[in-house]
Every structure is written in C-alpha cells, then in structure tokens.
Design a protein around this motif. Structure first.
Motif, PDB file in Angstrom:
ATOM      1  N   ALA A 105      -0.545  19.526  34.684  1.00 27.14           N
ATOM      2  CA  ALA A 105       0.574  18.620  35.001  1.00 27.14           C
ATOM      3  C   ALA A 105       1.930  19.300  34.969  1.00 27.14           C
ATOM      4  CB  ALA A 105       0.564  17.440  34.025  1.00 27.14           C
ATOM      5  N   ILE A 106       2.077  20.362  34.162  1.00 27.90           N
ATOM      6  CA  ILE A 106       3.398  20.908  33.872  1.00 27.90           C
ATOM      7  C   ILE A 106       4.102  21.420  35.123  1.00 27.90           C
ATOM      8  CG2 ILE A 106       2.604  23.251  33.375  1.00 27.90           C
ATOM      9  CD1 ILE A 106       5.285  21.293  31.409  1.00 27.90           C
ATOM     10  N   ASN A 107       3.364  21.849  36.110  1.00 27.39           N
ATOM     11  CA  ASN A 107       3.977  22.390  37.324  1.00 27.39           C
ATOM     12  C   ASN A 107       4.626  21.320  38.188  1.00 27.39           C
ATOM     13  OD1 ASN A 107       4.283  25.100  38.262  1.00 27.39           O
ATOM     14  ND2 ASN A 107       3.096  24.587  40.080  1.00 27.39           N
ATOM     15  N   GLY A 136      10.295  19.474  32.726  1.00 25.75           N
ATOM     16  CA  GLY A 136       9.561  20.507  32.014  1.00 25.75           C
ATOM     17  C   GLY A 136       9.698  21.851  32.700  1.00 25.75           C
ATOM     18  N   GLN A 137       8.583  22.560  32.806  1.00 26.70           N
ATOM     19  CA  GLN A 137       8.584  23.887  33.400  1.00 26.70           C
ATOM     20  C   GLN A 137       8.028  23.863  34.819  1.00 26.70           C
ATOM     21  OE1 GLN A 137       6.303  26.254  30.664  1.00 26.70           O
ATOM     22  NE2 GLN A 137       7.500  25.608  28.912  1.00 26.70           N
ATOM     23  N   GLY A 138       8.203  22.736  35.487  1.00 26.60           N
ATOM     24  CA  GLY A 138       7.638  22.586  36.814  1.00 26.60           C
ATOM     25  C   GLY A 138       8.168  23.623  37.789  1.00 26.60           C
ATOM     26  N   GLY A 139       7.261  24.320  38.468  1.00 27.22           N
ATOM     27  CA  GLY A 139       7.661  25.325  39.440  1.00 27.22           C
ATOM     28  C   GLY A 139       7.514  24.853  40.870  1.00 27.22           C
ATOM     29  N   ASP A 140       6.769  23.757  41.067  1.00 25.64           N
ATOM     30  CA  ASP A 140       6.546  23.230  42.401  1.00 25.64           C
ATOM     31  C   ASP A 140       7.699  22.291  42.783  1.00 25.64           C
ATOM     32  OD1 ASP A 140       3.711  23.001  44.191  1.00 25.64           O
ATOM     33  OD2 ASP A 140       5.242  21.489  44.600  1.00 25.64           O
ATOM     34  N   ARG A 141       7.994  22.203  44.089  1.00 24.23           N
ATOM     35  CA  ARG A 141       9.088  21.333  44.526  1.00 24.23           C
ATOM     36  C   ARG A 141       8.696  19.865  44.519  1.00 24.23           C
ATOM     37  NH1 ARG A 141       6.602  23.274  48.989  1.00 24.23           N
ATOM     38  NH2 ARG A 141       6.409  21.951  50.861  1.00 24.23           N
ATOM     39  N   MET A 142       7.405  19.576  44.383  1.00 18.68           N
ATOM     40  CA  MET A 142       6.926  18.196  44.330  1.00 18.68           C
ATOM     41  C   MET A 142       6.807  17.772  42.862  1.00 18.68           C
ATOM     42  SD  MET A 142       6.828  17.909  47.534  1.00 18.68           S
ATOM     43  CE  MET A 142       6.161  16.256  47.741  1.00 18.68           C
ATOM     44  N   HIS A 143       7.407  16.620  42.530  1.00 14.53           N
ATOM     45  CA  HIS A 143       7.465  16.175  41.140  1.00 14.53           C
ATOM     46  C   HIS A 143       7.095  14.699  41.039  1.00 14.53           C
ATOM     47  CE1 HIS A 143       9.713  19.879  40.480  1.00 14.53           C
ATOM     48  NE2 HIS A 143      10.577  19.501  41.416  1.00 14.53           N
ATOM     49  N   TRP A 144       6.704  14.322  39.840  1.00 13.69           N
ATOM     50  CA  TRP A 144       6.521  12.911  39.506  1.00 13.69           C
ATOM     51  C   TRP A 144       6.834  12.736  38.025  1.00 13.69           C
ATOM     52  CZ3 TRP A 144       1.862  10.174  37.318  1.00 13.69           C
ATOM     53  CH2 TRP A 144       2.071   8.777  37.292  1.00 13.69           C
ATOM     54  N   LEU A 174      -2.257  28.176  45.561  1.00 11.40           N
ATOM     55  CA  LEU A 174      -2.827  27.797  46.859  1.00 11.40           C
ATOM     56  C   LEU A 174      -2.261  26.479  47.388  1.00 11.40           C
ATOM     57  CD1 LEU A 174      -6.565  28.818  46.294  1.00 11.40           C
ATOM     58  CD2 LEU A 174      -4.881  29.976  47.730  1.00 11.40           C
ATOM     59  N   VAL A 175      -1.866  25.562  46.495  1.00  7.80           N
ATOM     60  CA  VAL A 175      -1.323  24.272  46.957  1.00  7.80           C
ATOM     61  C   VAL A 175       0.199  24.241  46.897  1.00  7.80           C
ATOM     62  CG1 VAL A 175      -3.424  23.069  46.214  1.00  7.80           C
ATOM     63  CG2 VAL A 175      -1.450  23.161  44.667  1.00  7.80           C
ATOM     64  N   PHE A 176       0.832  25.378  46.666  1.00  6.95           N
ATOM     65  CA  PHE A 176       2.285  25.416  46.486  1.00  6.95           C
ATOM     66  C   PHE A 176       3.033  25.080  47.776  1.00  6.95           C
ATOM     67  CE2 PHE A 176       6.425  27.528  46.335  1.00  6.95           C
ATOM     68  CZ  PHE A 176       6.902  27.088  45.101  1.00  6.95           C
ATOM     69  N   ASP A 177       2.652  25.654  48.886  1.00  7.33           N
ATOM     70  CA  ASP A 177       3.409  25.496  50.135  1.00  7.33           C
ATOM     71  C   ASP A 177       3.275  24.122  50.782  1.00  7.33           C
ATOM     72  OD1 ASP A 177       4.620  27.986  50.090  1.00  7.33           O
ATOM     73  OD2 ASP A 177       2.931  28.972  51.101  1.00  7.33           O
ATOM     74  N   PRO A 178       2.090  23.530  50.851  1.00 11.08           N
ATOM     75  CA  PRO A 178       1.981  22.226  51.528  1.00 11.08           C
ATOM     76  C   PRO A 178       2.862  21.163  50.857  1.00 11.08           C
ATOM     77  CG  PRO A 178      -0.192  23.172  51.181  1.00 11.08           C
ATOM     78  CD  PRO A 178       0.764  24.030  50.407  1.00 11.08           C
ATOM     79  N   PRO A 200       1.944  15.132  48.171  1.00 14.87           N
ATOM     80  CA  PRO A 200       2.467  14.455  46.978  1.00 14.87           C
ATOM     81  C   PRO A 200       2.042  15.178  45.701  1.00 14.87           C
ATOM     82  CG  PRO A 200       1.515  12.865  48.502  1.00 14.87           C
ATOM     83  CD  PRO A 200       1.151  14.229  49.018  1.00 14.87           C
ATOM     84  N   ALA A 201       2.881  15.075  44.678  1.00 18.34           N
ATOM     85  CA  ALA A 201       2.589  15.748  43.413  1.00 18.34           C
ATOM     86  C   ALA A 201       1.247  15.321  42.839  1.00 18.34           C
ATOM     87  CB  ALA A 201       3.710  15.467  42.416  1.00 18.34           C
ATOM     88  N   ALA A 202       0.914  14.031  42.998  1.00 19.40           N
ATOM     89  CA  ALA A 202      -0.351  13.538  42.449  1.00 19.40           C
ATOM     90  C   ALA A 202      -1.545  14.196  43.114  1.00 19.40           C
ATOM     91  CB  ALA A 202      -0.428  12.020  42.596  1.00 19.40           C
ATOM     92  N   VAL A 203      -1.442  14.467  44.422  1.00 22.22           N
ATOM     93  CA  VAL A 203      -2.536  15.114  45.142  1.00 22.22           C
ATOM     94  C   VAL A 203      -2.699  16.550  44.663  1.00 22.22           C
ATOM     95  CG1 VAL A 203      -3.322  15.899  47.411  1.00 22.22           C
ATOM     96  CG2 VAL A 203      -2.277  13.633  47.167  1.00 22.22           C
ATOM     97  N   LYS A 204      -1.579  17.265  44.557  1.00 25.14           N
ATOM     98  CA  LYS A 204      -1.648  18.647  44.073  1.00 25.14           C
ATOM     99  C   LYS A 204      -2.211  18.698  42.660  1.00 25.14           C
ATOM    100  CE  LYS A 204       2.082  20.630  46.846  1.00 25.14           C
ATOM    101  NZ  LYS A 204       3.226  21.559  46.844  1.00 25.14           N
TER     102      LYS A 204
END
Length: 390
Positions: free
Chosen positions: A39-41, A46-54, A350-354, A357-361
């Motif tokens: 979840a943290i990404n 937090g320490q989220g590195g992905d542009r998709m958040h929830w 692998l799921v970083f670029d698409p 939604p954050a929930a899907v990743k």
C-alpha cells in the motif's frame, strides 16, 4: 520456569509443542507487513512513489506501521524461555544463527540487491550496481533489518540465560502474578511502552535511523527502546508458561480479547485525530509543538501495547475457528516475509507507468507479491536443508 504440562494438550497445540494459535498470529503479522509494503507506494502522505494515490491506503499504512514490528518482537519473545530451556544457551544461539543469521546474509547479499535493482535498471548493469551497494552504499536491508536486530536480542537473551538464569525466572513470576489481574497488568505494560517510546520519539523524531556506517542494519531511532522493551515483555510472559500462564487459552488475559482490540482502535482513532490536527490546525507543520508530539507519541505507544495483547489473544480465543487459508500459509509465512520484497518492488515497477487507479495497481502488487513469494517459499521448503531454516 518449568510449566505444568497437561496430559492432553489443547487444540491450540500443534505437533512438537507448537501453539497453533500463536503461529496464526505470526502469519497475520506477516500478512500485515506485505499489506503495508503493497500500500505504501500509493499513499498521499507516506512514502508513495507512484503518481496514483488513494487516502485509504494512508490509513492502511499508518495502522500497520504503527504497531506491527513491535508486535512481532513481542511474539518472538514469547518463545525464547522454552527454547532456551530445551536447547541451552549455546544450542539456542546456534539454532537462531541458522534461522536468522543465514537468511539475513542471503537477504542483504542476494535478495535485496536484486529487488532494489529495479531503481537502477535503466542506469547500469546489475553487477556494477551490486558492487556499489556493497562497497559504497546505500546498502538497503528491506525487511531483513528485523532478522539482524532480533538476532542481537536473542544473543543478549542467551547471555542472560547463561550468566543469570534466575533473571528470566523472576520476569516470568512477575508477569504471571501481574497478569492475574489483566487490566492492572495492561496498565503496567502501557506505562512501560510509553516510557520506552516517548523519550526517543521526542528527542529524535520518527525520521532518524541509526545505521552502522552503510552496513544494512538500520534501526529507527524513536523505536530503539520500544522494540527491546516489547521483546523482554514477550520473554516475561513466555517464562510464565504459554500453556498454563497468561496466554493459556482460558486465561483471564485471553478471555477479554475484545477489550484489547477496543483499546487499540481507540488509540488508533487518537492517532488519526492528531494526524488531522497536524495537517489542518497546526501552523508550523515541520515543527509541531511539544504537546502534540507527546500526545502523538503516547497514542502510538499505547496502540502498540494494546495490539500486542489484542492480536495473540484474538487467535488464542478463537483457536478453533476454521481459518484454512491462513493455516495453509503458516508453514511458508517466514519464507514469504523473507522473499516478498523481490516481487513487490518489481511489480511496483511494472505497473508504474500505466495511469490505472491506485486500487488496481495495489491489487496487482498485493496479489502478485503474495502469490510469487508464497509459491517460491513453498518450493524452497521442499529442499530439506532450506526447510530447516525457513
């Protein structure tokens, strides 16, 4: 120290004297670790590195991060007295070196470099990155830091057993007497948890980590006293007897399991309230006032204490409940803990670029991480030597 063993062991006991309910508790904590790292990404704060958040993932991450490692040290301590009595100090240390030391070495030299290479895959070859990690740093430990710290704690416990064996007996008698009145015992534990956490928390904050050079053995400064305090508390309760002491299935500590969970969720509610106040009502976000830092630290320490009672007592109270999936996972739980960082980080990559939604990743990362690490651990355990270790 010597326990009264019932002629007919209760159903909480597995073969070999294991307490199946506590094995379930350890498996649950392992799942909490995987859930947190998945979840943290995708968090906002937090320490989220992905542009998709929830924002819901912030709640998941905050809940797990606030308690799970202190609970892990507590549960680990429960088994120390019986193991020392059965194996002796030298045999105990040899077994712990095999179970903790070997996986730690494999993790920091093999598993974690492969996992963290995902951050450098576009920059250089793996062997070059690996050597730079080892020789210059940063040398990430991932989840392996727990193994190194626990091995140090076990070494100290074995020394105490060898040179002052009466000390663990005293802890066991003290815990057994105190927890005959569970609420009184919990209040004492609450004071210990706050005394262990508040001074380092106020002095260092939560962002500082102690690390010897660039060697991968980090320890969060604010929890440098909390973890050994919980480990010792586990030793004390374990010394009182897991089958006839405070954690016996029908004991006065286990029966009110709902109270411990009620207290824990009350403490977590206080953590959320204080976090909301920090983001919305405190003018200087970077330097909150002393009253806020003290209140937040006390809420975290109290949450840790109540969850340390709540998680094991829940599984002890409901030991006969059918949890088939967790029971099938339990033999591989340690392997899942050791291996999960590798599929986790590469699935995040692998799921970083698409723009999903954050929930899907999150779902892809969580399910994929569990499936790969569980499958790999199960396969590795077919090798007899590996099965002895994990």
């Amino acid at each position: 120290m010597h326990e009264r063993v019932n002629p007919t062991p209760p159903r909480t006991e597995a073969a070999g004297g294991r307490v199946a309910a506590l094995d379930r508790a350890r498996t649950f904590i392992t799942l909490s670790v995987v859930l947190y790292h998945s979840a943290i990404n995708y968090t906002y704060f937090g320490q989220g590195g992905d542009r998709m958040h929830w924002l819901g993932f912030d709640l998941v991450a905050l809940f797990n991060d606030s308690y799970f490692m202190s609970c892990m040290f507590f549960i680990s301590g429960l088994f120390v007295p019986a193991s020392l009595e059965r194996r002796g100090a030298s045999g105990y240390l040899g077994r712990r070196a095999l179970r903790l030391g070997v996986p730690y070495i494999v993790s920091i030299f093999v598993i974690m470099p492969i996992a963290y290479y995902r951050y450098y895959v576009a920059e250089d070859q793996f062997t070059t990155v690996w050597w730079r990690m080892i020789s210059e740093g940063p040398w990430p430990s991932g989840s392996a830091w727990f193994l190194g710290v626990l091995l140090i704690f076990d070494f100290v416990a074995a020394l105490a057993w060898a040179f002052a064996p009466q000390l663990i007996d005293v802890l066991g008698r003290w815990a057994g007497n105190l927890l005959r009145a569970p609420l009184t015992g919990f209040l004492v534990f609450l004071v210990i948890a706050n005394a262990a956490y508040l001074p380092p928390h106020l002095g260092f904050g939560d962002g500082l980590w102690f690390m010897p050079g660039h060697f991968p053995l980090p320890l969060q400064a604010s929890r440098a006293l909390l973890y050994p305090a919980f480990f010792i508390a586990g030793i004390a309760i374990g010394a009182a007897g897991l089958r006839s002491g405070p954690f016996a299935q029908e004991s006065a500590l286990v029966q009110p399991w709902a109270i411990w969970f009620g207290l824990s969720y009350g403490c977590y509610g206080m953590i959320l309230l204080l976090a909301y106040a920090h983001h919305n009502w405190i003018a200087d976000f970077e330097s909150p006032p002393l009253w806020w830092r003290a209140a937040y630290g006390s809420a975290v320490a109290s949450f840790c204490a109540s969850m340390a009672f709540g998680v094991p007592t829940f599984f002890l109270r409901w030991a006969r409940a059918p949890l088939a999936l967790m029971d099938r996972m339990q033999p591989s739980a340690y392997g899942i803990y050791l291996l999960h960082f590798l599929p986790l980080l590469w699935l995040q990559y692998l799921v970083f670029d698409p723009a999903w939604p954050a929930a899907v990743k999150f779902a892809i990362v969580l399910v994929g991480t569990l499936a790969v690490s569980w499958g790999a651990a199960a396969l590795l355990r077919r090798v007899p030597l590996v099965a002895r270790i994990i």
